[in-house]
Design an enzyme around this catalytic site. Structure first.
Site, PDB file in Angstrom:
ATOM      1  N   ALA A  27      -7.375  -4.916   2.298  1.00  0.00           N
ATOM      2  CA  ALA A  27      -6.223  -5.604   2.869  1.00  0.00           C
ATOM      3  C   ALA A  27      -5.125  -5.793   1.832  1.00  0.00           C
ATOM      4  O   ALA A  27      -3.988  -6.074   2.165  1.00  0.00           O
ATOM      5  CB  ALA A  27      -6.654  -6.962   3.402  1.00  0.00           C
ATOM      6  N   LYS A  28      -5.483  -5.648   0.563  1.00  0.00           N
ATOM      7  CA  LYS A  28      -4.545  -5.815  -0.549  1.00  0.00           C
ATOM      8  C   LYS A  28      -3.699  -7.063  -0.381  1.00  0.00           C
ATOM      9  O   LYS A  28      -2.492  -7.039  -0.601  1.00  0.00           O
ATOM     10  CB  LYS A  28      -3.681  -4.552  -0.708  1.00  0.00           C
ATOM     11  CG  LYS A  28      -4.538  -3.307  -0.990  1.00  0.00           C
ATOM     12  CD  LYS A  28      -3.732  -2.092  -1.379  1.00  0.00           C
ATOM     13  CE  LYS A  28      -4.609  -0.914  -1.743  1.00  0.00           C
ATOM     14  NZ  LYS A  28      -5.344  -0.315  -0.608  1.00  0.00           N
ATOM     15  N   ARG A  29      -4.354  -8.149   0.005  1.00  0.00           N
ATOM     16  CA  ARG A  29      -3.636  -9.386   0.186  1.00  0.00           C
ATOM     17  C   ARG A  29      -3.118  -9.878  -1.165  1.00  0.00           C
ATOM     18  O   ARG A  29      -3.815  -9.749  -2.181  1.00  0.00           O
ATOM     19  CB  ARG A  29      -4.540 -10.454   0.823  1.00  0.00           C
ATOM     20  CG  ARG A  29      -4.932 -10.129   2.264  1.00  0.00           C
ATOM     21  CD  ARG A  29      -3.711 -10.134   3.166  1.00  0.00           C
ATOM     22  NE  ARG A  29      -4.054  -9.939   4.575  1.00  0.00           N
ATOM     23  CZ  ARG A  29      -3.844  -8.813   5.252  1.00  0.00           C
ATOM     24  NH1 ARG A  29      -3.319  -7.752   4.657  1.00  0.00           N
ATOM     25  NH2 ARG A  29      -4.146  -8.739   6.532  1.00  0.00           N
TER      26      ARG A  29
ATOM     27  N   THR B 274      -9.862  -6.546  -0.935  1.00  0.00           N
ATOM     28  CA  THR B 274      -9.044  -6.099  -2.057  1.00  0.00           C
ATOM     29  C   THR B 274      -7.848  -7.042  -2.188  1.00  0.00           C
ATOM     30  O   THR B 274      -7.315  -7.531  -1.184  1.00  0.00           O
ATOM     31  CB  THR B 274      -8.542  -4.649  -1.880  1.00  0.00           C
ATOM     32  OG1 THR B 274      -7.828  -4.541  -0.651  1.00  0.00           O
ATOM     33  CG2 THR B 274      -9.714  -3.664  -1.869  1.00  0.00           C
TER      34      THR B 274
ATOM     35  N   ASP C 282       0.868  -1.174   0.000  1.00  0.00           N
ATOM     36  CA  ASP C 282       0.000   0.000   0.000  1.00  0.00           C
ATOM     37  C   ASP C 282       0.904   1.222   0.000  1.00  0.00           C
ATOM     38  O   ASP C 282       2.121   1.077   0.004  1.00  0.00           O
ATOM     39  CB  ASP C 282      -0.965  -0.038   1.189  1.00  0.00           C
ATOM     40  CG  ASP C 282      -2.326   0.513   0.813  1.00  0.00           C
ATOM     41  OD1 ASP C 282      -2.390   1.614   0.244  1.00  0.00           O
ATOM     42  OD2 ASP C 282      -3.333  -0.152   1.098  1.00  0.00           O
TER      43      ASP C 282
END
Lengths: 266, 266
Positions: free
Chosen positions: B93-95, B119, A97
């Site tokens: 969470a952009k895992r 996300t 991020d």
């Protein structure tokens, strides 16, 4: 204050080991689908106790902790305490991020959990790397070329002749003024490893994909360590070795370390 | 069992809102560097109470919870309970991990935290998306073209004329057999948004970058909703609106929703 990369080099030197022990413990991996959370914790503790003097680094993958919710995060804190001083501890969180958000993640990984380094996903660009490398004593291993089958889906797209993974490696070399930026490169991609070593000669490499995924140990250790340092991650090949006993686990780790030492001495 | 995308469409329809309220609350954002964890929690509760009927969705960003360690994860559970039924809840969470590891993250996000969607960062390829979309009722918003300045560093690299973000969009359209795959596209990239809508006409879009980051609301809402549904995320522009009072926060959300309704009715 010692930089992350100096600390890693010292640990490799003193342990004469290039082994990173990946901690991805599940009931399924243990071959006991009904294993309790307590059994899983016990198994992880056994792996750490059996390998502590042999490991240059440990790499707990956060997914395998987070799966248990808050109890899993409490367990992660215990694991980091169990490892203690000596081995470098890398939080395999693949955080990705930007700006202020990435800063919050850095706070969590370094100040709360006390990892020495964290894996970082560069999809959002250099903005997503910078907040993790502001303090020299903490490091970031940035995903360049991963070891999985679909890695080339996007990592091989090109700009001005450079595939994504080379652009990432070049950018990371440029960002290394604090001596704390590393790269992740899969052992399953030896040609890419050679190319990356050329554009990022100094950076420490974290190389997964040896063992179950079929990556080549000899190439990884020799090319990886040609200029900067490289550590080789093994997860299942150690944690679930043989009959899963402390002896079998230690034996597997010893075998990996001996092989690495031989290749390094050739 | 209703698919994630049906559920999202129903919520948009019933609320006549395309607003996603981002929850990224920090003491710094509140303008009170010394604000306690309790103050931060109180502020988040106020934002939710003031906007619940106006929000199509909420998007807590996990970094802002994780920063507080285990207490932060306990807070995240509270926040999800406070939002309750109605709005769709997206874990930002952009895992980004693969296979068995991504499965553990899916377990955490859907079964433990009870998010409706998460996300996902596609850097490691389609393997990193698949485990999040196995169950139709849960969705994944995959990062395609993000809103930040360095987004183009790697997302614009090309293969056979396709930049990474178009390859991601095409792959996601292909993976949508369970009607639960979406894309993240920054409002700051309107040209890219048009291109993405062409190759992924059906997929729900999550569009951040309106407000502080300077993205254009009209273009985002009109092109975004041209074929599939699109929700527009606003974080600071609502959470820290005016004097940070419940009235100022509600007023900001109402203004955004009115503007969106006007654009949709034109």
């Amino acid at each position: 204050m010692k930089s992350f990369t100096s600390r890693l080099k010292e640990r490799i030197e003193s342990s004469q080991s290039w082994l990173c022990v990946g901690l991805d413990i599940t009931p399924e991996g243990m071959g006991q689908k009904d294993a309790s959370f307590g059994d899983v914790k016990q198994h992880a503790k056994m792996v750490i106790d059996a390998t502590k003097d042999l490991a240059a680094a440990y790499k707990p993958n956060l997914a395998f902790f987070e799966r248990w919710g808050i109890a899993g995060f409490e367990w992660l804190i215990e694991v980091i305490e169990q490892i203690g001083e000596g081995p470098v501890i890398i939080g395999d969180a693949k955080r990705g991020d930007i700006g202020n958000t990435a800063k919050q993640y850095a706070k969590s990984m370094f100040d709360y959990f006390h990892f020495d380094a964290v894996t970082v996903n560069p999809y959002m660009g250099v903005d997503s790397i910078a907040p993790f490398i502001e303090r020299a004593q903490y490091g970031a291993f940035v995903l360049a070329r991963t070891s999985n089958k679909s890695a080339a889906n996007y990592q091989n797209h090109e700009k001005l002749g450079n595939p994504v993974y080379i652009s990432v490696a070049k950018d990371c070399q440029g960002l290394n003024s604090n001596d704390n930026v590393g790269l992740v490169i899969g052992a399953t991609a030896p040609e890419e490893l050679k190319k990356i070593r050329k554009v990022a000669p100094d950076l420490p490499l974290l190389i997964p994909g040896v063992g179950t995924q079929g990556g080549d140990l000899e190439t990884s250790i020799k090319i990886g360590n040609y200029s900067g340092p490289a550590i080789i991650n093994v997860s299942r090949g150690i944690s679930f070795a043989g009959d899963h006993s402390p002896d079998a686990i230690r034996k597997a780790a010893e075998d990996y370390v001996s092989e690495m030492r031989e290749f390094m001495n050739e």
